[in-house]
Enzyme design. Structure first.
Site, PDB file in Angstrom:
ATOM      1  N   GLY A  15      18.362 -21.007  19.523  1.00 34.31           N
ATOM      2  CA  GLY A  15      17.305 -21.823  20.117  1.00 34.31           C
ATOM      3  C   GLY A  15      17.094 -21.481  21.571  1.00 34.31           C
ATOM      4  N   GLY A  21      16.651 -24.472  25.521  1.00 35.76           N
ATOM      5  CA  GLY A  21      17.355 -23.197  25.496  1.00 35.76           C
ATOM      6  C   GLY A  21      17.017 -22.287  26.658  1.00 35.76           C
ATOM      7  N   TYR A 140      17.728 -36.384  10.499  1.00 37.43           N
ATOM      8  CA  TYR A 140      18.129 -35.425  11.535  1.00 37.43           C
ATOM      9  C   TYR A 140      19.421 -35.885  12.208  1.00 37.43           C
ATOM     10  CZ  TYR A 140      17.842 -33.056  16.107  1.00 37.43           C
ATOM     11  OH  TYR A 140      18.121 -32.336  17.243  1.00 37.43           O
ATOM     12  N   HIS A 183       7.133 -35.848  22.847  1.00 38.13           N
ATOM     13  CA  HIS A 183       7.875 -37.093  23.010  1.00 38.13           C
ATOM     14  C   HIS A 183       7.234 -37.949  24.105  1.00 38.13           C
ATOM     15  CE1 HIS A 183      11.302 -34.631  21.128  1.00 38.13           C
ATOM     16  NE2 HIS A 183      10.807 -35.432  20.216  1.00 38.13           N
ATOM     17  N   ARG A 212      14.381 -46.840  27.145  1.00 36.74           N
ATOM     18  CA  ARG A 212      14.987 -45.578  26.734  1.00 36.74           C
ATOM     19  C   ARG A 212      15.735 -44.994  27.931  1.00 36.74           C
ATOM     20  NH1 ARG A 212      13.734 -47.602  22.732  1.00 36.74           N
ATOM     21  NH2 ARG A 212      12.504 -46.802  20.984  1.00 36.74           N
TER      22      ARG A 212
END
Length: 313
Positions: A15, A21, A140, A183, A212
């Protein structure tokens, strides 16, 4: 500045061409490592022969497994079996071949999606197994839980060295701003920038009261680099800020950074997920010496500026 534990060592980053990454590779190179970034077009990580070929060709001494099959809420709802299968299989394949090839350290990039819905706050690593992960990203999260256990059992049976990092929600320059899979922060940034340019109103989902925790991608990359050589075991570690922030506060940060002065409303009929979520980051501080350095007040304007520049190119 090179790190003695990484200088001259070959680090394979699966990734490695993705959002996280790329930042990991940049910091590893700055630390003196020889970095091999692998993308989905290089090897099929769900095929054992391909994973074995990758290890034979790269011959790494350290592996950072950041590759994942991910998507937006719609994709997760439509393909729960695929997301569980692909993520579990990729992780197991890479872990096993890393062991067979005598890799010195395996760093698993995991997610706070592995936590159950009703775990006590702040989320503590010891509570991961209090219930099943739920919602669109539940499969996931369950795949990542399996990989947590795989790392622990490989340590117990083979003495294989691994680290498990559970990352908070990431954001920052080069994030994914696609409408279908972005997101919270990139979606808000795109919404406010677009409205600012068109002179239109902004409508956000939910009430804005849900909370969050958000982590700048460079902080996440720094934690991963630390984990490559730190003297820690495979017990999962939360990687975040430990700061609880409401979606309304995030939206205000974005609005201020964009300079938007138009009308803002909240559509209470839209879903907003879990009411609250933030992390206990004690274990990472004690084990890695890691503390997040980029506050939202700096990271969001930086990300907004990057997005606006990218739209002009």
């Amino acid at each position: 500045m090179t790190e003695p534990g990484l200088s001259g060592r070959t680090v394979l980053v699966t990734g490695g061409r993705g959002f996280l990454g790329r930042h990991v590779c940049q910091q590893l190179e700055a630390a003196g490592a020889i970095v091999v970034a692998i993308g989905s077009g290089d090897y099929d990580l769900t095929e054992q022969s391909e994973v074995r070929r990758m290890f034979c060709e790269v011959n790494p001494s350290i592996v950072v497994h950041a590759a994942a099959a991910v998507g937006g809420i719609g994709a997760n709802v439509a393909n729960p079996g695929y997301f569980l299968y692909a993520n579990a299989l990729m992780g197991l394949m890479v872990l096993e071949e890393a062991r067979l090839h005598g890799v010195d350290r395996f760093v698993l990039v995991s997610t706070t999606c592995a936590y159950p819905r009703d775990a006590p706050l702040p989320l503590s690593e010891d509570d991961v197994w209090l219930g099943a992960p739920v919602g669109a990203t539940g499969p996931y999260g369950m795949a990542k839980r399996l990989l947590h256990e795989a790392c622990a059992t490989y340590q117990a049976q083979y003495g294989f060295s691994s680290v498990v990092l559970m990352l908070a929600n990431l954001y920052g320059p080069e994030d994914n701003f696609d409408d279908d899979s972005s997101h919270v922060i990139p979606a808000l940034i795109k919404r406010y920038v677009s409205a600012n340019g068109e002179g239109s109103a902004v409508t956000n989902w939910g009430t804005g009261r849900a909370t969050r925790e958000f982590l700048h991608v460079t902080d996440a990359a720094r934690a991963i680099v630390l984990a490559c050589t730190a003297d820690v075991g495979p017990q999962p570690m939360n990687i975040g800020t430990g700061v609880e922030t409401s979606v309304a506060q995030i939206a205000q940060h974005v609005q201020d950074a964009v300079g938007y002065t138009g009308e803002v409303s909240w559509d209470h009929s839209k879903p907003e997920g879990q009411p609250r979520r933030y992390l206990d980051v004690t274990r990472a501080r004690d084990g890695l010496g890691f503390e997040a350095a980029v506050p939202l007040s700096e990271g969001i304007p930086e990300t907004v500026s990057w997005f606006i520049r990218s739209q002009k190119q």
